[in-house]
Design a protein around this motif. Structure first.
Motif, PDB file in Angstrom:
ATOM      1  N   ARG A 232      -1.886   9.668 -13.079  1.00 34.13           N
ATOM      2  CA  ARG A 232      -2.689   9.174 -14.377  1.00 34.13           C
ATOM      3  C   ARG A 232      -2.958  10.031 -15.542  1.00 34.13           C
ATOM      4  N   SER A 233      -2.107   9.744 -16.485  1.00 37.03           N
ATOM      5  CA  SER A 233      -2.012  10.468 -17.924  1.00 37.03           C
ATOM      6  C   SER A 233      -3.253  10.419 -18.664  1.00 37.03           C
ATOM      7  N   GLY A 234      -3.690   9.250 -18.813  1.00 39.10           N
ATOM      8  CA  GLY A 234      -4.886   8.757 -19.411  1.00 39.10           C
ATOM      9  C   GLY A 234      -4.502   8.687 -21.045  1.00 39.10           C
ATOM     10  N   THR A 235      -3.229   8.678 -21.077  1.00 37.45           N
ATOM     11  CA  THR A 235      -2.648   8.324 -22.718  1.00 37.45           C
ATOM     12  C   THR A 235      -3.233   7.031 -23.322  1.00 37.45           C
ATOM     13  N   GLU A 236      -3.777   7.131 -24.435  1.00 44.67           N
ATOM     14  CA  GLU A 236      -4.192   6.006 -25.146  1.00 44.67           C
ATOM     15  C   GLU A 236      -3.014   5.250 -25.488  1.00 44.67           C
ATOM     16  N   GLY A 237      -2.926   3.751 -25.151  1.00 48.21           N
ATOM     17  CA  GLY A 237      -1.826   3.042 -25.278  1.00 48.21           C
ATOM     18  C   GLY A 237      -0.590   2.960 -24.472  1.00 48.21           C
ATOM     19  N   VAL A 238      -0.931   3.463 -23.351  1.00 45.40           N
ATOM     20  CA  VAL A 238      -0.086   3.799 -22.101  1.00 45.40           C
ATOM     21  C   VAL A 238       0.705   2.600 -21.629  1.00 45.40           C
ATOM     22  N   GLU A 239       0.372   1.496 -22.009  1.00 44.10           N
ATOM     23  CA  GLU A 239       0.884   0.331 -21.689  1.00 44.10           C
ATOM     24  C   GLU A 239       1.900  -0.163 -22.740  1.00 44.10           C
ATOM     25  N   PHE A 240       2.241   0.708 -23.864  1.00 47.28           N
ATOM     26  CA  PHE A 240       3.171   0.594 -24.767  1.00 47.28           C
ATOM     27  C   PHE A 240       4.299   1.896 -24.536  1.00 47.28           C
ATOM     28  N   GLN A 241       3.915   2.815 -23.520  1.00 46.97           N
ATOM     29  CA  GLN A 241       4.990   3.736 -23.518  1.00 46.97           C
ATOM     30  C   GLN A 241       6.233   3.190 -22.741  1.00 46.97           C
ATOM     31  N   PRO A 242       7.400   3.856 -22.792  1.00 50.19           N
ATOM     32  CA  PRO A 242       8.424   3.644 -22.168  1.00 50.19           C
ATOM     33  C   PRO A 242       8.346   3.864 -20.591  1.00 50.19           C
ATOM     34  N   VAL A 243       9.018   2.919 -19.843  1.00 49.78           N
ATOM     35  CA  VAL A 243       8.662   3.113 -18.271  1.00 49.78           C
ATOM     36  C   VAL A 243       9.912   3.183 -17.709  1.00 49.78           C
ATOM     37  N   ASP A 244       9.890   3.675 -16.393  1.00 53.29           N
ATOM     38  CA  ASP A 244      11.074   3.533 -15.217  1.00 53.29           C
ATOM     39  C   ASP A 244      10.653   2.502 -14.176  1.00 53.29           C
ATOM     40  N   ILE A 245      11.702   2.094 -13.694  1.00 53.73           N
ATOM     41  CA  ILE A 245      11.044   1.083 -12.618  1.00 53.73           C
ATOM     42  C   ILE A 245      12.193   1.433 -11.298  1.00 53.73           C
ATOM     43  N   THR A 246      11.889   1.260 -10.194  1.00 59.35           N
ATOM     44  CA  THR A 246      12.519   1.497  -9.138  1.00 59.35           C
ATOM     45  C   THR A 246      11.622   0.702  -8.027  1.00 59.35           C
ATOM     46  N   THR A 247      12.571   0.501  -6.853  1.00 59.38           N
ATOM     47  CA  THR A 247      12.072  -0.463  -5.805  1.00 59.38           C
ATOM     48  C   THR A 247      12.255   0.511  -4.580  1.00 59.38           C
ATOM     49  N   VAL A 248      11.640   0.085  -3.435  1.00 61.02           N
ATOM     50  CA  VAL A 248      11.593   0.525  -2.128  1.00 61.02           C
ATOM     51  C   VAL A 248      11.789  -0.572  -1.325  1.00 61.02           C
ATOM     52  N   ASN A 249      12.325  -0.454  -0.170  1.00 62.67           N
ATOM     53  CA  ASN A 249      12.465  -1.535   0.954  1.00 62.67           C
ATOM     54  C   ASN A 249      11.828  -1.189   2.381  1.00 62.67           C
ATOM     55  N   ILE A 250      10.691  -1.556   2.985  1.00 57.47           N
ATOM     56  CA  ILE A 250      10.313  -1.194   3.981  1.00 57.47           C
ATOM     57  C   ILE A 250      10.265  -2.402   5.084  1.00 57.47           C
ATOM     58  N   SER A 251      10.782  -1.930   6.338  1.00 55.84           N
ATOM     59  CA  SER A 251      10.987  -3.026   7.320  1.00 55.84           C
ATOM     60  C   SER A 251       9.330  -3.567   7.790  1.00 55.84           C
ATOM     61  N   LEU A 252       9.443  -5.026   7.754  1.00 56.41           N
ATOM     62  CA  LEU A 252       8.204  -5.596   8.242  1.00 56.41           C
ATOM     63  C   LEU A 252       8.108  -5.472   9.611  1.00 56.41           C
ATOM     64  N   ASP A 253       9.189  -5.461  10.346  1.00 56.94           N
ATOM     65  CA  ASP A 253       9.084  -5.408  11.873  1.00 56.94           C
ATOM     66  C   ASP A 253       8.363  -3.972  12.291  1.00 56.94           C
ATOM     67  N   ARG A 254       8.836  -2.892  11.388  1.00 58.44           N
ATOM     68  CA  ARG A 254       7.872  -1.386  11.688  1.00 58.44           C
ATOM     69  C   ARG A 254       6.422  -1.774  11.409  1.00 58.44           C
ATOM     70  N   ILE A 255       6.180  -2.187  10.311  1.00 59.60           N
ATOM     71  CA  ILE A 255       4.906  -2.754  10.051  1.00 59.60           C
ATOM     72  C   ILE A 255       4.028  -3.244  10.864  1.00 59.60           C
ATOM     73  N   LYS A 256       4.684  -4.250  11.548  1.00 56.96           N
ATOM     74  CA  LYS A 256       4.000  -5.059  12.545  1.00 56.96           C
ATOM     75  C   LYS A 256       3.756  -4.321  13.753  1.00 56.96           C
ATOM     76  N   GLN A 257       4.903  -3.397  14.089  1.00 62.63           N
ATOM     77  CA  GLN A 257       4.675  -2.519  15.304  1.00 62.63           C
ATOM     78  C   GLN A 257       3.275  -1.688  15.302  1.00 62.63           C
ATOM     79  N   ILE A 258       3.355  -1.187  14.098  1.00 67.72           N
ATOM     80  CA  ILE A 258       2.209  -0.098  13.825  1.00 67.72           C
ATOM     81  C   ILE A 258       0.677  -1.105  14.006  1.00 67.72           C
ATOM     82  N   LYS A 259       0.786  -2.287  13.348  1.00 62.92           N
ATOM     83  CA  LYS A 259      -0.303  -3.299  13.262  1.00 62.92           C
ATOM     84  C   LYS A 259      -0.813  -3.557  14.628  1.00 62.92           C
ATOM     85  N   THR A 260       0.280  -3.972  15.759  1.00 60.70           N
ATOM     86  CA  THR A 260       0.006  -4.364  16.933  1.00 60.70           C
ATOM     87  C   THR A 260      -0.574  -3.122  17.924  1.00 60.70           C
TER      88      THR A 260
END
Length: 479
Positions: A232-260
């Protein structure tokens, strides 16, 4: 004179009032745009684009053929117009490469970042389609939908996009979605005296939780900001600042194993792991920030509170008095991120159990309804602009926003283009870090939007992956 009156009457009949929440998120103070990305397994053939938009997309909802107009009293309404589809289709050209084949990963990332900051034209319906015909290491091509949030929330708009797709295994069958009905039905079966004994304390604690949560939300929105930290930078007008975007894939099977294994919910696992990932990044960037006061805003689909019946098709959503109606039906849950210490770092499952306790407590609170009544009172008494400022302040004072949409279980295709993956993100949020999550065909896709130059997107991605791995390993650690 009579003809003019008839014409004016017809124009009035086609004007649909903008919803209160739509007014809050489409103002000079706050403006959200949802950007959905479909990854194609094969190169994009756009020869049928116009026909698909005309026959499949536009008929989904009249708002896709409407513009916003403001009447003399300041009330905004949707007005139907003739749509020139060519104005809504964008096919960019990336720099030519001398030695193909070339993967356009960086060009695509730059394009997404630019798309985040560009505004939709206001003199036409508030959506665009961007067709990317360049391959990356993730896909052979991309179809990007850019739609203003006032058209509908993530549940509505993602549902609209999915209604244009068909199952790969059998196009004649409808897409299937994870059910969320079972837990609710199990609770309903416990009737009689047991229901009475458990309901009375719930009401008492519910009233207490509501008062505490509402007071906390008002205090956080108006007075107490999160600490400045690596997320959290606290910069005024942060919504107008340049951004970087990336994604990550997580296996739902692993999450369900943990859940169970832990006897928790999928949401408990996801929330706990994301909280841990945030703290890991904060500690790696600045050790002292492991104990910084940090809160997150979780976007809650309020439809599921009154009608927990799982995902509905768009045709059902647009019906009058639908259980799961089209529109903007969401609220923010203000939650604190657990501080990182040596104990929970050595036992990351504490993050999951803490998330479980927090989520269960929030379920027994009506604070989001009270906040909704307050925003509506603001709109009626002092105008939607004041309500927009309150929501903007709520977001700005927190460190992270998280939104989760249910996606299909089946692999799908658009016009015979198999979809390898999909994700979405939200532009216009006044925060340095925004996470958006959608499930698809056994995988959980987390899109990470960060303030460029302040948060290292790839480092943060690595921390999220590490957090899920830590939780999984701790779950199945040998005694």
């Amino acid at each position: 004179m009579e003809c003019n009156n008839v014409r004016e009457q017809e124009e009035e009949e086609i004007l649909e009032p903008m919803s209160p929440m739509g007014q809050f998120i489409k103002s000079s103070v706050l403006s959200f745009t949802i950007i959905g990305v479909l990854e194609s397994e094969i190169p994009i053939d756009d020869s049928n684009t116009m026909a698909l938009l005309q026959d499949l997309f536009l008929p989904i909802n009249p708002r896709f053929s409407s513009i916003l107009v403001e009447e003399k009293d300041g009330v905004k309404k949707w007005k139907r117009v003739k749509v020139n589809l060519k104005d809504h289709i964008v096919i960019p050209t990336f720099p030519k490469i001398e030695n193909p084949p070339y993967l356009y990963d960086q060009d695509f990332k730059n394009y997404l970042a630019e798309l985040n900051s560009s505004q939709l034209p206001q003199n036409q319906p508030l959506w665009e389609i961007h067709i990317i015909k360049y391959p990356t290491s993730d896909a052979a091509g991309y179809l990007i939908f850019k739609l203003h949030h006032s058209l509908g929330d993530g549940y509505s708009l993602v549902g609209a996009l999915l209604s244009c797709l068909r199952r790969v295994d059998d196009p004649s069958l409808p897409l299937t979605f994870p059910s969320i009905r079972s837990n609710v039905e199990k609770k309903k079966k416990n009737g009689g005296i047991l229901n009475f004994v458990t309901t009375v304390p719930k009401i008492v604690f519910g009233v207490f939780n509501t008062l505490c949560d509402f007071g906390w939300d008002v205090w956080k929105s108006n007075v107490w900001e999160d600490d400045i930290s690596p997320i959290r930078s606290g910069t005024e007008g942060v919504e107008f600042q340049p951004v970087d975007i990336t994604t990550v894939n997580i296996s739902l099977d692993r999450i369900k194993q943990i859940k169970t294994k832990l006897n928790v919910t999928v949401n408990d696992v996801i929330t706990g792991a994301i909280n841990l990932g945030c703290r890991l990044y904060m500690q790696q960037t600045s050790y002292e920030s492991r104990s910084a006061h940090t809160t997150g805003l979780v976007l809650l689909n309020t439809r599921f509170l009154s009608a927990p019946a799982g995902y509905k098709s768009v045709s059902e959503m647009v019906k009058p008095n639908s259980e799961m109606p089209w529109g903007n039906y969401f609220a923010f849950l203000n939650v604190s991120l657990p501080k990182l210490n040596d104990r929970n770092l050595s036992n990351p499952l504490e993050f999951v159990y803490t998330a479980q306790k927090m989520i269960n407590r929030k379920k027994n609170s009506a604070a989001i309804y009270v906040t909704g009544f307050m925003l509506e009172a603001m709109r009626r008494l002092v105008g939607p602009q004041v309500a927009s400022k309150y929501i903007h302040s709520t977001l700005k004072h927190a460190s992270i926003a998280v939104s989760h949409v249910i996606g299909p279980d089946d692999r799908m295709a658009l016009d015979n283009h198999p979809v390898k993956g999909l994700y979405f993100y939200v532009a216009g949020d006044p925060q340095s870090l925004v996470l958006t999550i959608i499930s698809y065909a056994g995988s959980l896709r987390i899109a990470i939007l960060v303030e460029r130059g302040f948060i290292d997107a790839e480092k943060f991605k690595s921390c999220i992956e590490n957090a899920f791995d830590m939780v999984h390993k701790a779950t199945f650690r040998s005694p």
